[in-house]
Write a protein that holds these residues in place. Sequence first.
Motif, PDB file in Angstrom:
ATOM      1  N   VAL A 144       0.843  -1.207   0.000  1.00 10.64           N
ATOM      2  CA  VAL A 144       0.000   0.000   0.000  1.00 10.64           C
ATOM      3  C   VAL A 144       0.871   1.247   0.000  1.00 10.64           C
ATOM      4  O   VAL A 144       0.622   2.201  -0.753  1.00 10.64           O
ATOM      5  N   SER A 145       1.894   1.246   0.813  1.00  8.32           N
ATOM      6  CA  SER A 145       2.791   2.402   0.891  1.00  8.32           C
ATOM      7  C   SER A 145       3.445   2.691  -0.455  1.00  8.32           C
ATOM      8  O   SER A 145       3.557   3.847  -0.871  1.00  8.32           O
ATOM      9  N   HIS A 146       3.857   1.637  -1.147  1.00  8.26           N
ATOM     10  CA  HIS A 146       4.470   1.839  -2.464  1.00  8.26           C
ATOM     11  C   HIS A 146       3.501   2.540  -3.409  1.00  8.26           C
ATOM     12  O   HIS A 146       3.856   3.526  -4.051  1.00  8.26           O
ATOM     13  N   TYR A 147       2.294   2.017  -3.512  1.00  6.85           N
ATOM     14  CA  TYR A 147       1.339   2.606  -4.454  1.00  6.85           C
ATOM     15  C   TYR A 147       0.818   3.960  -3.983  1.00  6.85           C
ATOM     16  O   TYR A 147       0.512   4.820  -4.809  1.00  6.85           O
ATOM     17  N   ARG A 148       0.758   4.172  -2.684  1.00  3.19           N
ATOM     18  CA  ARG A 148       0.342   5.486  -2.171  1.00  3.19           C
ATOM     19  C   ARG A 148       1.388   6.536  -2.536  1.00  3.19           C
ATOM     20  O   ARG A 148       1.041   7.658  -2.901  1.00  3.19           O
ATOM     21  N   SER A 149       2.659   6.191  -2.436  1.00  3.24           N
ATOM     22  CA  SER A 149       3.708   7.163  -2.728  1.00  3.24           C
ATOM     23  C   SER A 149       4.109   7.191  -4.204  1.00  3.24           C
ATOM     24  O   SER A 149       4.897   8.029  -4.609  1.00  3.24           O
TER      25      SER A 149
ATOM     26  N   ALA B 238      -7.171  -4.925  -4.748  1.00  5.42           N
ATOM     27  CA  ALA B 238      -7.630  -4.348  -3.480  1.00  5.42           C
ATOM     28  C   ALA B 238      -6.925  -3.031  -3.187  1.00  5.42           C
ATOM     29  O   ALA B 238      -7.566  -2.052  -2.779  1.00  5.42           O
ATOM     30  N   VAL B 239      -5.626  -2.983  -3.416  1.00  2.25           N
ATOM     31  CA  VAL B 239      -4.875  -1.763  -3.135  1.00  2.25           C
ATOM     32  C   VAL B 239      -5.276  -0.648  -4.094  1.00  2.25           C
ATOM     33  O   VAL B 239      -5.471   0.506  -3.684  1.00  2.25           O
ATOM     34  N   ARG B 240      -5.439  -0.960  -5.369  1.00  2.00           N
ATOM     35  CA  ARG B 240      -5.858   0.071  -6.320  1.00  2.00           C
ATOM     36  C   ARG B 240      -7.242   0.603  -5.969  1.00  2.00           C
ATOM     37  O   ARG B 240      -7.493   1.801  -6.048  1.00  2.00           O
ATOM     38  N   LEU B 241      -8.155  -0.270  -5.561  1.00  2.71           N
ATOM     39  CA  LEU B 241      -9.484   0.183  -5.133  1.00  2.71           C
ATOM     40  C   LEU B 241      -9.367   1.068  -3.902  1.00  2.71           C
ATOM     41  O   LEU B 241      -9.937   2.158  -3.858  1.00  2.71           O
ATOM     42  N   ALA B 242      -8.631   0.613  -2.915  1.00  2.00           N
ATOM     43  CA  ALA B 242      -8.492   1.381  -1.672  1.00  2.00           C
ATOM     44  C   ALA B 242      -7.955   2.775  -1.937  1.00  2.00           C
ATOM     45  O   ALA B 242      -8.464   3.768  -1.382  1.00  2.00           O
TER      46      ALA B 242
ATOM     47  N   LEU C 140     -10.316   5.477  -3.415  1.00  8.26           N
ATOM     48  CA  LEU C 140     -11.398   5.964  -2.554  1.00  8.26           C
ATOM     49  C   LEU C 140     -10.884   7.018  -1.586  1.00  8.26           C
ATOM     50  O   LEU C 140      -9.683   7.165  -1.390  1.00  8.26           O
ATOM     51  N   GLU C 141     -11.811   7.698  -0.960  1.00  7.36           N
ATOM     52  CA  GLU C 141     -11.452   8.732   0.005  1.00  7.36           C
ATOM     53  C   GLU C 141     -11.331   8.116   1.404  1.00  7.36           C
ATOM     54  O   GLU C 141     -11.865   7.050   1.676  1.00  7.36           O
ATOM     55  N   ALA C 142     -10.615   8.833   2.265  1.00  3.80           N
ATOM     56  CA  ALA C 142     -10.518   8.417   3.670  1.00  3.80           C
ATOM     57  C   ALA C 142     -11.898   8.611   4.303  1.00  3.80           C
ATOM     58  O   ALA C 142     -12.619   9.516   3.910  1.00  3.80           O
ATOM     59  N   PRO C 143     -12.319   7.804   5.200  1.00  4.32           N
ATOM     60  CA  PRO C 143     -11.633   6.683   5.841  1.00  4.32           C
ATOM     61  C   PRO C 143     -11.838   5.355   5.118  1.00  4.32           C
ATOM     62  O   PRO C 143     -11.368   4.328   5.585  1.00  4.32           O
ATOM     63  N   LEU C 144     -12.518   5.371   3.958  1.00  3.51           N
ATOM     64  CA  LEU C 144     -12.736   4.118   3.235  1.00  3.51           C
ATOM     65  C   LEU C 144     -11.432   3.441   2.837  1.00  3.51           C
ATOM     66  O   LEU C 144     -11.327   2.214   2.859  1.00  3.51           O
ATOM     67  N   THR C 145     -10.438   4.221   2.484  1.00  2.95           N
ATOM     68  CA  THR C 145      -9.147   3.653   2.092  1.00  2.95           C
ATOM     69  C   THR C 145      -8.626   2.722   3.173  1.00  2.95           C
ATOM     70  O   THR C 145      -8.293   1.564   2.917  1.00  2.95           O
TER      71      THR C 145
END
Length: 195
Positions: free
Chosen positions: A94-99, A161-165, A168-173
């Motif tokens: 998740v961290s990789h794709y978030r950054s 799952a990570v791409r979907l998360a 989406l907006e917080a807090p759904l992520t």
Amino acid sequence: MRRREAILVAAQDLLVTENPEDLAMREVARRADISIGSLYQYFPSKPAILRALVMRNLDKVGALLRGEVNALLEDHAGRPTIAQAVDRIIDAYVSHYRSHPEAIAVWAGAQADLELRRLDVIDTRATADFMVAPMMILLSSSDRDAILSVALLITELAGHAVRLALALEAPLTDRIVAQFKTMVTAVLEANREPN
């Protein structure tokens, strides 16, 4: 090498802001500050650029996972719990794709191309093959075939799952990531050999 990298950076930046189908070679050349003829010397087509970007991202993610698995095993004397393993690996993913939001855009662009989708399947298989040995340790299992099917399933679903998360907006992520961890943990627990 600098020109090739400039082309890839320009294409990657465009993919973040544009629809992948709208990626135009002329715009990539303009953003890379090279002529269209020079662009074609490096990459004969849009799929060739996408392939290079996909390969680069797959290499990064593969190195990340290998590093995290090795660190996980080292940190826990070779015997992490399922929860420790799931948290560590999924959080790193998740961290990789978030950054690196461009990596998600590259993946989306690759889905429109049959050859690149095949490359994604090959990478899923390679990642699952790598994950089998540590999963066999984690699950106290000697059934490589059973663990491979679990590894393939988890590897494929993790990307989705990570791409979907992250779309989406917080807090759904955070909720999606937490639910995915719960699912993965349950699947792993169901495949653990009894002591």
